[in-house]
Design a protein around this motif. Structure first.
Motif, PDB file in Angstrom:
ATOM      1  N   ARG A 249       0.868  -1.170   0.000  1.00 10.42           N
ATOM      2  CA  ARG A 249       0.000   0.000   0.000  1.00 10.42           C
ATOM      3  C   ARG A 249       0.909   1.225   0.000  1.00 10.42           C
ATOM      4  O   ARG A 249       2.110   1.109   0.253  1.00 10.42           O
ATOM      5  N   THR A 250       0.348   2.378  -0.290  1.00  7.54           N
ATOM      6  CA  THR A 250       1.156   3.591  -0.112  1.00  7.54           C
ATOM      7  C   THR A 250       0.868   4.124   1.287  1.00  7.54           C
ATOM      8  O   THR A 250      -0.216   3.920   1.836  1.00  7.54           O
ATOM      9  N   VAL A 251       1.859   4.785   1.858  1.00  6.02           N
ATOM     10  CA  VAL A 251       1.682   5.307   3.208  1.00  6.02           C
ATOM     11  C   VAL A 251       2.469   6.609   3.347  1.00  6.02           C
ATOM     12  O   VAL A 251       3.541   6.758   2.749  1.00  6.02           O
ATOM     13  N   THR A 252       1.905   7.558   4.095  1.00  3.22           N
ATOM     14  CA  THR A 252       2.653   8.770   4.425  1.00  3.22           C
ATOM     15  C   THR A 252       3.196   8.600   5.846  1.00  3.22           C
ATOM     16  O   THR A 252       2.712   7.766   6.608  1.00  3.22           O
ATOM     17  N   GLY A 253       4.157   9.418   6.213  1.00  2.91           N
ATOM     18  CA  GLY A 253       4.739   9.316   7.544  1.00  2.91           C
ATOM     19  C   GLY A 253       3.711   9.535   8.639  1.00  2.91           C
ATOM     20  O   GLY A 253       3.713   8.851   9.663  1.00  2.91           O
ATOM     21  N   ALA A 254       2.822  10.480   8.403  1.00  4.44           N
ATOM     22  CA  ALA A 254       1.801  10.767   9.428  1.00  4.44           C
ATOM     23  C   ALA A 254       0.936   9.533   9.650  1.00  4.44           C
ATOM     24  O   ALA A 254       0.615   9.171  10.779  1.00  4.44           O
ATOM     25  N   GLU A 255       0.594   8.843   8.547  1.00  2.15           N
ATOM     26  CA  GLU A 255      -0.209   7.621   8.675  1.00  2.15           C
ATOM     27  C   GLU A 255       0.571   6.543   9.407  1.00  2.15           C
ATOM     28  O   GLU A 255       0.084   5.937  10.373  1.00  2.15           O
ATOM     29  N   SER A 256       1.809   6.315   8.977  1.00  4.75           N
ATOM     30  CA  SER A 256       2.536   5.166   9.525  1.00  4.75           C
ATOM     31  C   SER A 256       2.887   5.390  10.996  1.00  4.75           C
ATOM     32  O   SER A 256       2.900   4.457  11.782  1.00  4.75           O
ATOM     33  N   ILE A 257       3.131   6.637  11.381  1.00  8.33           N
ATOM     34  CA  ILE A 257       3.390   6.893  12.805  1.00  8.33           C
ATOM     35  C   ILE A 257       2.134   6.615  13.616  1.00  8.33           C
ATOM     36  O   ILE A 257       2.171   5.953  14.652  1.00  8.33           O
ATOM     37  N   GLU A 426       5.012   6.745   0.166  1.00  7.53           N
ATOM     38  CA  GLU A 426       5.839   5.745  -0.500  1.00  7.53           C
ATOM     39  C   GLU A 426       5.160   4.388  -0.368  1.00  7.53           C
ATOM     40  O   GLU A 426       4.330   4.182   0.514  1.00  7.53           O
ATOM     41  N   PRO A 427       5.485   3.478  -1.271  1.00  5.91           N
ATOM     42  CA  PRO A 427       4.885   2.138  -1.190  1.00  5.91           C
ATOM     43  C   PRO A 427       5.404   1.452   0.071  1.00  5.91           C
ATOM     44  O   PRO A 427       6.547   1.646   0.461  1.00  5.91           O
ATOM     45  N   TRP A 428       4.537   0.693   0.668  1.00  6.88           N
ATOM     46  CA  TRP A 428       4.882   0.060   1.935  1.00  6.88           C
ATOM     47  C   TRP A 428       4.403  -1.374   1.904  1.00  6.88           C
ATOM     48  O   TRP A 428       3.236  -1.644   1.647  1.00  6.88           O
ATOM     49  N   LYS A 429       5.316  -2.276   2.112  1.00  2.00           N
ATOM     50  CA  LYS A 429       4.932  -3.686   2.171  1.00  2.00           C
ATOM     51  C   LYS A 429       4.225  -3.878   3.503  1.00  2.00           C
ATOM     52  O   LYS A 429       4.829  -3.704   4.561  1.00  2.00           O
ATOM     53  N   VAL A 430       2.943  -4.177   3.455  1.00  2.00           N
ATOM     54  CA  VAL A 430       2.151  -4.294   4.678  1.00  2.00           C
ATOM     55  C   VAL A 430       2.793  -5.333   5.603  1.00  2.00           C
ATOM     56  O   VAL A 430       3.014  -6.469   5.192  1.00  2.00           O
ATOM     57  N   PRO A 431       3.129  -4.908   6.819  1.00  2.00           N
ATOM     58  CA  PRO A 431       3.823  -5.832   7.720  1.00  2.00           C
ATOM     59  C   PRO A 431       2.896  -6.942   8.215  1.00  2.00           C
ATOM     60  O   PRO A 431       1.686  -6.754   8.299  1.00  2.00           O
ATOM     61  N   ASP A 432       3.504  -8.081   8.518  1.00  2.00           N
ATOM     62  CA  ASP A 432       2.755  -9.190   9.105  1.00  2.00           C
ATOM     63  C   ASP A 432       2.783  -8.990  10.617  1.00  2.00           C
ATOM     64  O   ASP A 432       3.791  -9.239  11.280  1.00  2.00           O
ATOM     65  N   MET A 433       1.685  -8.513  11.177  1.00  2.00           N
ATOM     66  CA  MET A 433       1.681  -8.126  12.593  1.00  2.00           C
ATOM     67  C   MET A 433       1.988  -9.296  13.527  1.00  2.00           C
ATOM     68  O   MET A 433       2.461  -9.103  14.643  1.00  2.00           O
TER      69      MET A 433
END
Ligand SMILES: Cc1ncc(C[n+]2csc(CCOP(=O)(O)OP(=O)(O)O)c2C)c(N)n1
Ligand SMILES: Cc1ncc(C[n+]2csc(CCOP(=O)(O)OP(=O)(O)O)c2C)c(N)n1
Ligand code: SF4
Ligand code: SF4
Ligand SMILES: [Mg+2]
Ligand SMILES: [Mg+2]
Lengths: 626, 342, 626, 342
Positions: A249-257, A426-433
């Motif tokens: 998925r794409t992610v911004t820093g604000a989202e990922s934080i 940026e594209p982000w490989k969705v982590p396996d929680m």
């Protein structure tokens, strides 16, 4: 004939494979360039390209139409190889009006392609952009390829049937332009059409109009209408970038934080209390978290930054994880309260989305100039761990790490990010929680044997966390110096000496539970190490990669842990002949490195509110090794 | 682990092992006793009670109450308390502050906790001076107060804590003084009020501002100086010989003489704790021309902040099951499969 | 026989000339020990001895009588030679009650003299002081000389005739004790009698009673009544210390800073606006200045520290010199506003009277732990000059220097002092004000030719100071980045880069107008340099002096200018084999030195809330040279 | 050097060369025009006028007024203005702030400048939203306001700026709105008031809080929605068909119908700008049941802070001549003479 063909890549060094393209959309704040860029980013990601983006918008909410300071731009760098920066100079510039052209064209690569909406180049707009003559006509753009036609008019035609008002109809311009861009890079329109349908679910006619404009722009490219002058535009297909299998998925820093903070508190099995006060560019975190209540998140918009952190400290005292977030000026206001969290040894995460300073500075521009404040900016000997995110994706893990340190050591932790990371996607490989080890907190519920000691210590020197509401463990804490173990008020010399050392040792001890510093590119030892932190990762990485490709002996080291630093960092740094520290400030990490390791770290500083260019760092590397 | 049940509790149970560090004769001692007398009566339990304070002599209070306590930083107690209460709405939160802590540096937080109406008791010890820093004048000091920082007398107009509280949106305003036997009753009413209850407690700083309230606190001045308000009762003082009535022309309050107990005839107002207009007039009554209004001046509850937050959180979370994996996978996604790329 | 004679100096190494004596008065906060000490200090000064004092009182206003935490002490070191510290261990301890004895006797030199008020050693007081047995009787004080008798009773008798209440009569105890002390050191009572007469002008009976007590104490010493046991007390006369001719007075740091600020603004021919908010130990400056209105001083007690500095910034904008003062927690709150002063380039003096931290910490104890905050504690790249006073007398010149830098460079300046300097008194040779060169400020009243540039520069890179009220020069300033010269809002990359560098260069340029760093003791080059700043001057100086007397190759360098540092400091430091940096913090100046000069500065840290002892530094010197 | 004399001045003279950077259609434009129209009428001179602001869209104001101006930091304008005025009492100081700047982060400074009564005009642009930071709810936002930080609606009770000002001790409270033709008159009255004059100006943030005041600002709602107060005039609205009277039982205000102009009969109150009790009732009138009270709600001057400071400074300095040498030589001194020591 080749020269007659407009080529978005003619600017790429002859023979070079079309590895990557940099496109910048620029227009009036009202033109919806950020939206256009966002959707183009999505389609790029879906096409499997790696990418990085750089949104750059004005401080004003909606600057008057057509003005130079009202220009909003969105740059994307995408390609078939690993992309870590938004790119240096664009290959393609889409300019929706004269102001956008004026403020952006100088960045365009020589030979690069300009796509301009001729319809907006009337006298009023030219004047507002301080053009005496129409640049589309006076040949002043000769060193670039120019493709200009009346996008406004074409858009109006394409949406005629929907009977929108002229103003509303023109709002579809950005979709028309996006359509053309999609065609240029051979992209699928469906996801964007889906997105438009949901966005305008409540106003279907607007959805249809925007879709029509999108299709018209796309068709315009296809049906070689372009350039009555007989010019054609070469369509390009950038191959997908090799990427490990998985969901992206794409992610911004604000989202990922925000996501990382939620993940962290869930891994600690704690509720999160977020106390914030709006400020650019930190507000987005407050906005994201305020929608995640089902994850045991309470968000509180306080009356100011002091109340924001104070409420977070109160929540931590009561058994939630207190989190607060701001940027420069707001963090400055939190200094006194941070000291209280240090003295009372309560867990707390403080996120600083850095922006240009000093003072109000440049709210919408990025900078790394709050490192001093993070490491040193408090009264008294007040040690606090500091960690820094290098990219939107990295910010997720950094947020989890910040939560872990806060609860495992009962300490406030500062997490540094910046305006670039916060807004960039940026594209982000969705982590396996399931791959993240939980670190559940255990509150003290019965006294230590020998009697209750609120300031007793475990092997990490951490004091117990006791929730109000726990019978029999009532106790009082505060900002006055505490007696060892009992935590009572204590002014005696020996105790203050001991507690000061304890606070220091506890924080320095965190180095035991963080990984040793690794080398991103290159190896331990050698002529030159380029040491960075935070959002300079991309340009440093690319610059070192290129330099190494040229055979230069240079390595890239990138710090996540600013305080305390990894145990091996001193030896690692001493293994290089020279050390170069690029920072978007006047040399702050440099100070910490020189103090801690007495190594001759040389600064490379950029304080323009813009990220480093790869070329700037490359040049510094070559100079250092010359 | 001594888990105590309300019945068992006595004032003594609310004392800590800490030596009380106020000046001998300080009014704070009396307030501490009043609070320790009140807590058992309202059935409070030490483990669910939290005292939060700022900085000042008054703010030393939490160290002396056997409950959870947080002596925070200057002026910020209301903000810290807001976090405590939102994190655990079951806790019974008391804020102890001073005229400097709560009205000088902390005025804004005092305003906002009142506006939001967080359920808590706010005890503002008003001694009209900065005690802990050795006697500088405070925002409530009277004009002309000579202090180390105003050797020629202060020139600014004093703030009126109760008026400020009402202007900030307070829904409960009470008043008492350190050595008053009625103080526990005011504290009980404040505790009974669901929402932010603001209580101004006149306190004698015998070292730096001795006896500034003697004009109404001293026995000999009690009758003429104290107007104790009671819901549904006429506003009488001076042993019923005087009362407070409305001057219809001027639309303000006035003192009237009550002939042989016939207060109706004198037009004495019957106290209605829910009347906001009258509350405004009561908190602004200039002392001297009028007695000091004491007791519960205003009490008209509205929904509290933390309950609204809890409710909204629950509503918003309703039906959604937290799922980290789902959360991180949101937004427009795509999958990369082996061999997918050329 | 000698051993039978109580000798205040028997603790001094045999044969050593009675160069100096250290006396400590300790009692209940209510016993008036600070007054006693102050008056004894005065008489000492009048006797021509050099001296240094150390008042040490509890955080509580008036802690309950007899408690350990309620003890208030005043130490004075005086002698016939140059005195720069309050002395390490006392030779004489006056203990007015058990608590005072308990908390202070352990510091007394072996063989030192204890004078105790036996009248206060009743069971209640012994219990409060946590004594099981009466130390005056159980022989536990054997290693010291003990002189105990009922001072309370003797005082009551001496004032009987004035018919005071018991409580009031006992208040004269401190004067009785002072009288005895005056006799011990052969001092003149007249100045104290004068002082009592003025102090109690409104209550002559109290004056008479106190004078009677004073005389009684003195007589008690004289008429060898002491010790029915047949002991005598040797009277001592410490010779006057050699001092240059001139007029002298005693001064505390709080006084001298206030005087220096007044002198500075007068030399700059500016009115002073002081915006403050009370906080220990900074309040005294507000108190002093509020009495000096005839010197064009306006003092304003603001609602908090932020309003205090904001009002000072407003006053500077309007043409006064804005000054603000606080200590640790309050300075932390000023961080954001300091950034505004840096961005708007307005003159401002910020005085930080440091105290023990972090957070509320130890309000009445001294520390040097705000250097990080002073040099680094702000958001953004926010350079600000920092200077530090070394002693009460030195603080006067430092304050003038702070004013000079502020107005000559249009910048905020931080002046560091600490709780020790603020409260300690030392003799001060009254300066000849005509020897200070005025530096009058000239406000800009007509535009530069070529048009008005609010952000134009002079050779010092200073921008013009324009007073509102000046016709034709209306302009707007603020915290957003400014355009070069015009000072308009400006977000462009190149401008931000240029302005950031300009702000740095302006502050670094201050080094051109400050003296080169000199060496206090010793010379450039050698085995070891002990580098200090602030109130550690005394102990470092004495320690280095003693070490050099023993023939050790060590020099003392003491910094006034913390930022920017003197031009020659790097070369100077590199000329020594080793560098030792004693600080009352965990090593903050050390960080700046290592960063700036890459020298291996080794920290010697003390964070107990107490000044260094000479012996502690001496030991570190010997270790470093071993 | 263009030294202008009042007579010569026109609104144009008060415009700067800076491009105005508000959103097209923002209510701030109208307020700017109103101020630029007012300044010439009150005989202000650019060199003696200072506009001080905090941070926010509203706080951009000083850049657009051809006078001295200081765009300070968030919430601190009143404190900066206090320093400006104390340093030079001759300056005419205007403070421009917003509902966030002046009531959220800056509430405490707003309270204290009002309490001290510094002579200045405080214009609070209330758009019930944080404009500059892109639309989060503010302390004045109505309950349930959906914003980026309150996606499910805000839950806190809004602050009432005018009530807060009165509770803080304000001696002048005025109200107007961006596009009102009467705004200049309110500004003139504020300027004429010697002391801190608090003016709440309802302002339309067309981007983030469009038309929240339309219920009374729009032409069609003006009659029923606006109560313009005038000294000595009855409190009439709806073209005189309705008025505000006192409910003697409840001791509160009520709306009464006025039959053929006979307002006395209807018991309509005559506006007395010096009546503080009525002012309290007016600022708390709930809109809807009542019209919005506009104009000068309260105006009752008392001595100003800066005049008291100036006076005390003069008094204290009286008869004393500054003498640095004397100053440093104070206290108990002694002299060392050559050969004095052995
Ligand atoms: C940030 C900060 N500023 C200033 C102080 C110093 N200080 C401590 S208490 C106080 C005022 C106390 O007055 P008040 O709140 O009335 O309490 P009181 O001592 O009178 O009970 C001040 C100014 C501080 N501790 N922290
Ligand atoms: C210390 C600090 N905190 C937060 C901010 C971000 N900020 C700027 S303006 C503002 C609120 C503006 O609201 P308001 O005062 O109502 O002004 P408006 O834009 O609505 O006119 C905020 C939170 C800041 N600039 N500085
Ligand atoms: S200074 Fe005043 S308020 Fe503080 S403890 Fe002493 S008497 Fe009480
Ligand atoms: S955001 Fe709102 S308040 Fe700000 S300029 Fe735009 S319309 Fe005006
Ligand atoms: Mg007080
Ligand atoms: Mg607003």
């Amino acid at each position: 004939m080749a020269t007659a063909v407009l080529d978005p890549l003619s600017s790429v060094a002859a023979g070079a494979a079309p590895e990557a393209v940099v496109v910048r959309f620029a227009g009036d704040s009202g033109d919806g360039m950020q939206l256009t860029g966002g959707q183009f980013t999505l389609s790029t990601a879906l096409a499997g390209n790696d990418l990085a983006t750089f949104p750059d918008f004005p401080a004003e909410i909606r600057a008057p139409q057509g003005t130079l300071f009202g220009v909003s731009a969105f740059q994307i760098n995408f390609g078939s190889t690993d992309i870590t920066t938004a790119g240096d100079a664009p290959d393609v510039l889409v300019a929706m009006n004269p102001a956008a052209l004026k403020t952006n064209v100088k960045d365009l690569k020589p030979g690069g392609l300009i796509i301009a909406d001729a319809g907006e180049f009337g006298d009023r707009n030219l004047a507002k952009a301080k053009y005496d003559a129409n640049p589309l006509e006076d040949g002043s753009l000769a060193k670039w390829q120019l493709l200009s036609f009346d996008i406004s008019k074409l858009t109006l035609e394409s949406v005629k049937e929907f009977g929108l008002g002229n103003k509303e109809a023109l709002r579809c311009k950005n979709m028309w332009t996006l359509g053309l861009a999609l065609w240029m890079f051979d992209r699928d329109r469906d996801p964007i059409i889906d997105w438009l349908k949901t966005k305008f679910a409540k106003a279907p006619v607007l959805a249809d109009a925007n879709i029509a404009a999108l299709n018209a722009g796309h068709a315009y490219g296809e049906t070689a209408e372009i350039g009555g002058a007989g010019l054609g535009l070469r369509q390009l297909n950038i191959a997908a970038a090799p990427a490990p299998d998985g969901l992206y998925r794409t992610v911004t820093g604000a989202e990922s934080i925000s996501l990382g903070l939620v993940a962290g508190t869930q891994l600690a099995s704690l509720p999160m209390f977020f106390g914030g006060y709006p400020i650019t560019p930190a507000s987005a975190i407050l906005h994201h978290l305020s929608r995640l209540k089902e994850y045991d998140v309470t968000t509180f918009q306080a009356e100011d930054e002091i109340a924001a952190i104070a409420s977070a400290i109160g929540a931590s005292y009561a058994g939630s994880l207190g989190v607060t977030s701001s940027s420069g000026p707001g963090i400055a206001l939190k200094g006194e309260a941070i000291g209280l969290a240090i003295m009372t040894e309560l867990p707390l995460v403080i996120v600083n989305s850095q922006r240009g300073g000093p003072s109000t500075g440049l709210p919408t521009k990025t900078e790394q100039s709050d490192l001093y404040q993070a490491v040193y900016g408090r009264n008294g000997d007040a040690p606090m761990p500091v960690i820094a995110a290098r990219s939107p994706a990295d910010a997720f893990d950094c947020a989890i790490e910040a939560v872990r340190i806060a609860v495992q050591y009962m300490t406030p932790v500062m997490l540094l990010t910046d305006g670039y990371i916060a807004n960039a996607a940026e594209p982000w490989k969705v982590p396996d929680m399931s791959s993240y080890a939980p670190f559940p907190v255990t509150f003290m519920e019965t006294a230590q044997e020998g009697g209750f000691l609120p300031y007793g210590r475990d092997e990490k020197l951490k004091r117990p966390w006791v929730k109000p509401g726990t019978p029999g463990l009532m106790h009082r804490i505060g900002g006055i110096e505490k007696a060892l173990n009992t935590g009572h008020i204590e002014y005696s010399p020996a105790n203050h000496q001991a507690m000061t050392e304890l606070r220091r040792d506890k924080v320095m001890g965190i180095a035991d539970t963080i990984p040793e510093q690794d080398v991103e590119l290159g190896q331990m030892g050698g002529k030159l190490a380029v040491v960075g932190w935070g959002s300079t990762f991309g340009p440093i990485y690319q610059a070192v990669r290129r330099a190494r490709a040229k055979g230069l002996d240079v390595s890239h080291i990138h710090l996540r842990h600013i305080w305390p630093m990894p145990r091996n960092l001193g030896d690692l740094l001493r293994s290089y002949g020279k050390i170069l520290v690029p920072e978007m400030n006047t040399g702050q990490l440099k100070t910490v490195l020189r103090d801690q390791y007495l190594v001759d770290a040389k600064p490379l500083n950029k304080v323009s509110g813009q990220p480093f260019r790869i070329a700037e760092i490359e040049a510094a590397i070559e100079e250092a090794l010359a | 682990m001594n888990d105590m049940t309300p019945v068992a509790l006595t004032p003594k149970d609310w004392e800590t092992d800490q030596e009380v560090r106020w000046c001998p004769g300080c009014g704070d001692y009396a307030i501490l006793k009043a609070v320790q007398r009140t807590l058992p009566d309202i059935g409070a339990t030490p483990e669910n009670t939290v005292f939060v304070s700022g900085i000042g002599c008054s703010s030393r209070f939490p160290y002396y109450v056997e409950s959870y306590g947080f002596h925070t930083i200057h002026g910020r107690a209301p903000a810290v308390a807001t976090g405590v209460k939102l994190a655990n709405p079951d806790l019974d939160v008391w804020i102890v502050t001073g005229d400097g802590d709560g009205l000088s540096i902390g005025g804004n937080h005092t305003m906002h906790i009142l506006r939001r109406n967080l359920d808590c008791q706010i005890l503002l010890f008003n001694n009209e001076i900065y005690g802990l820093t050795k006697g500088q004048y405070s925002p409530t000091s009277r004009e002309g107060t000579k202090s180390p920082s105003t050797p020629f007398g202060s020139v600014d107009h004093p703030a009126k804590p109760a008026a400020f509280a009402l202007g900030s949106g307070a829904r409960f305003v009470g008043r008492g003084f350190d050595v008053s036997k009625n103080l526990p009753d005011v504290l009980k009413a404040a505790h009974a009020h669901k929402g932010a209850a603001f209580v101004e407690i006149f306190q004698n700083c015998i070292v730096y501002n001795k006896d500034v309230f003697a004009d109404f606190t001293e026995k000999k001045n009690a009758d003429e100086g104290q107007l104790w308000l009671e819901q549904g009762k006429p506003m009488l003082f001076a042993k019923g010989a005087k009362g407070i009535a409305l001057d219809i022309e001027k639309l303000t309050l006035k003192v009237v003489m009550v002939e042989n107990g016939d207060w109706q005839a004198a037009g004495v107002i019957v106290h209605d704790v829910t009347n906001r207009s009258v509350a405004h007039m009561l908190v602004e009554m200039p002392f001297g021309a009028f007695p000091m209004a004491l007791g519960v001046l205003y009490d008209d509850p509205v929904p509290t902040f933390e309950s609204a937050v809890v409710q909204q959180n629950a509503l918003a979370a309703k039906g959604k099951t937290p799922d980290l994996q789902k959360l991180v996978s949101q937004g427009q996604t795509w999958t990369v499969k082996a061999g997918a790329e050329g």
